[in-house]
Design an enzyme around this catalytic site. Structure first.
Site, mmCIF file in Angstrom:
data_model
loop_
_atom_site.group_PDB
_atom_site.id
_atom_site.type_symbol
_atom_site.label_atom_id
_atom_site.label_comp_id
_atom_site.label_asym_id
_atom_site.label_seq_id
_atom_site.Cartn_x
_atom_site.Cartn_y
_atom_site.Cartn_z
ATOM 1 C CE LYS A 35 -0.332 -0.364 5.036
ATOM 2 N NZ LYS A 35 -1.177 -0.827 6.145
ATOM 3 N NE ARG A 130 -6.988 0.312 11.873
ATOM 4 C CZ ARG A 130 -5.734 0.168 11.474
ATOM 5 N NH1 ARG A 130 -4.864 1.137 11.625
ATOM 6 N NH2 ARG A 130 -5.334 -0.961 10.917
ATOM 7 C CE1 TYR A 254 12.623 31.203 6.821
ATOM 8 C CE2 TYR A 254 12.975 28.904 6.263
ATOM 9 C CZ TYR A 254 12.687 30.202 5.881
ATOM 10 O OH TYR A 254 12.458 30.495 4.569
ATOM 11 C CG MET A 302 9.544 24.100 1.069
ATOM 12 S SD MET A 302 8.494 25.467 0.513
ATOM 13 C CE MET A 302 7.228 24.593 -0.310
HETATM 14 C C1 LIG Z 1 -0.406 -1.999 6.590
HETATM 15 C C2 LIG Z 1 -1.001 -3.277 7.011
HETATM 16 C C3 LIG Z 1 -0.169 -4.374 7.311
HETATM 17 C C4 LIG Z 1 1.337 -4.295 7.341
HETATM 18 O O1 LIG Z 1 1.741 -3.730 8.569
HETATM 19 P P1 LIG Z 1 3.291 -3.566 8.921
HETATM 20 O O2 LIG Z 1 3.293 -3.041 10.306
HETATM 21 O O3 LIG Z 1 3.843 -2.565 7.955
HETATM 22 O O4 LIG Z 1 3.918 -4.892 8.773
HETATM 23 C C5 LIG Z 1 -0.791 -5.579 7.605
HETATM 24 N N1 LIG Z 1 -2.131 -5.692 7.637
HETATM 25 C C6 LIG Z 1 -2.950 -4.655 7.370
HETATM 26 C C7 LIG Z 1 -4.423 -4.847 7.437
HETATM 27 C C8 LIG Z 1 -2.411 -3.419 7.053
HETATM 28 O O5 LIG Z 1 -3.239 -2.382 6.807
#
Ligand SMILES: *Cc1c(COP(=O)(O)O)cnc(C)c1O
Length: 359
Positions: A35, A130, A254, A302
């Site tokens: 992802k 969640r 800054y 930046m």
């Molecule tokens: C992102 C995600 C993972 C992977 O998690 P990591 O901590 O990066 O290994 C596994 N399962 C779900 C549902 C996720 O959203």
């Protein structure tokens, strides 16, 4: 000349980290999580690095389409399932396995009338609150899924809130127990383990594992990736574009956050928060200049970072800088900046050119 900032993606490091996950898993199948543009590493780079995975898992439907167009034929798991009916259609056409975590998604599937076989994952809320069906709602959700025509494989999944902490009040063990009870009597394949569970639970639970961060060489919790046997899959390199002779008592950058306690040289690096470097990084955050550990001096701006060159007398304009990578763990930089490696790699900005090695 192009601006000297670039990221290098190490595909062989991805392969090596996947092999480590495979050794930990001992026979389970692996969904490599890609992802968020493969945690900032580029989806198609990850497709190469994880060619030996049993499947890929992500959130984005345009990403899934790109994987199919690029020739990925093994399973693809959509971790948050369908957001609307079009996603369900795409999933059926492109053979994407959907997570089903909510009543609304069940309803979309019941209306979809699939004409070919497809796979689903039922998500159980085992306490993280969640995504997922509450345990008492699992039997009826399962019954409705089983009534769908052409349903092929059905896997039950849940997610740990504290996979790296056996002492947490919502511990992995308590979530395991909840999961088992929700699925009592059901003999279905399961998937529970993220990277932390893959690295630190013995034995690693479930039939499929879902590692993400570890495959990119960073730690999901305590310790830095390399200490866990992982290889960094991203290096962020730049160069010094200026050097200032700063006098004792003068300030840098800054807000004049850093004040020189003695006469010193300060290097200016082409990289800033618009490139994804965390603005929260304090003075003292490690940076390699000509391979030598130096520390940040002054606020991240930046497009630039300023660094105390006291440890590296030979540094010149053009000297090589590593912001994170093979010689400086992204986990260490993240820790200094009060965040986690995940956030740094995902935040790498599109304006940073990406090179790939190990293809
Ligand atoms: C992102 C995600 C993972 C992977 O998690 P990591 O901590 O990066 O290994 C596994 N399962 C779900 C549902 C996720 O959203």
């Amino acid at each position: 000349m192009p601006r000297p900032l670039s990221a290098t993606i190490h595909v062989d490091a991805m392969r090596s980290n996947l092999a480590l996950a495979r050794r930990r898993a001992q026979g389970q199948r692996i969904w490599a999580v890609v992802k968020a543009n493969a945690y900032g590493h580029g989806l198609l780079n990850a497709m190469q690095g994880f060619a030996e995975a049993d499947g890929l898992a992500l959130i984005e439907f345009d990403g899934a389409a790109k994987l199919r167009q690029s020739g990925w034929q093994a399973p693809i798991l959509m971790l948050e399932g369908a957001f609307d009916e079009q996603d369900v259609d795409q999933a059926m056409r492109q053979q994407l396995s959907l997570v089903v975590h909510h009543e609304e998604q069940l309803r979309m599937l019941e209306l979809a009338r699939p004409s070919q076989s497809f796979s689903l994952c039922l998500k159980v809320n085992t306490g993280m609150n969640r995504l997922g069906f509450r345990p008492q709602d699992v039997p009826s959700a399962l019954a409705r899924l089983r009534a769908l025509p052409h349903l092929d494989e059905l896997v039950c999944v849940t997610h740990y809130a504290n996979a790296d902490d056996a002492e947490a009040s919502l511990s992995p063990r308590s979530q395991d127990e909840c999961f088992k009870q929700a699925l009592s009597e059901q003999d279905l394949p399961s998937s529970l383990a993220n990277s932390a569970a893959t690295l630190w639970q013995n034995p690693v639970p479930g039939d499929w594992i879902r590692p993400g961060i570890m495959l990119y060489g960073a730690s999901p919790g305590a310790g830095f990736g390399p200490q866990l046997g992982l290889q960094p899959a991203m290096s962020l390199h730049s160069r010094l574009i200026a050097i200032q002779q700063v006098k004792a008592g003068e300030a840098v950058g800054y807000g004049s956050r850093f004040v020189a306690s003695q006469d010193m040289r300060v290097g200016v690096i082409a990289c800033g928060y618009a490139d994804g470097y965390p603005r929260s990084a304090p003075d003292g955050t490690p940076i390699l200049v000509d391979g030598i550990r130096c520390t940040m001096a002054g606020r991240v701006s930046m497009d630039m970072i300023t660094v105390d060159l006291s440890p590296v007398s030979q540094a010149r304009v053009g000297s090589a800088v590593e912001l994170w990578g093979k010689h400086l763990s992204i986990d260490e930089v993240a820790q200094a900046a009060g965040t986690i490696g995940y956030e740094l790699m995902c935040a790498l900005a599109p304006r940073v050119p990406m090179h790939v090695d190990g293809l």
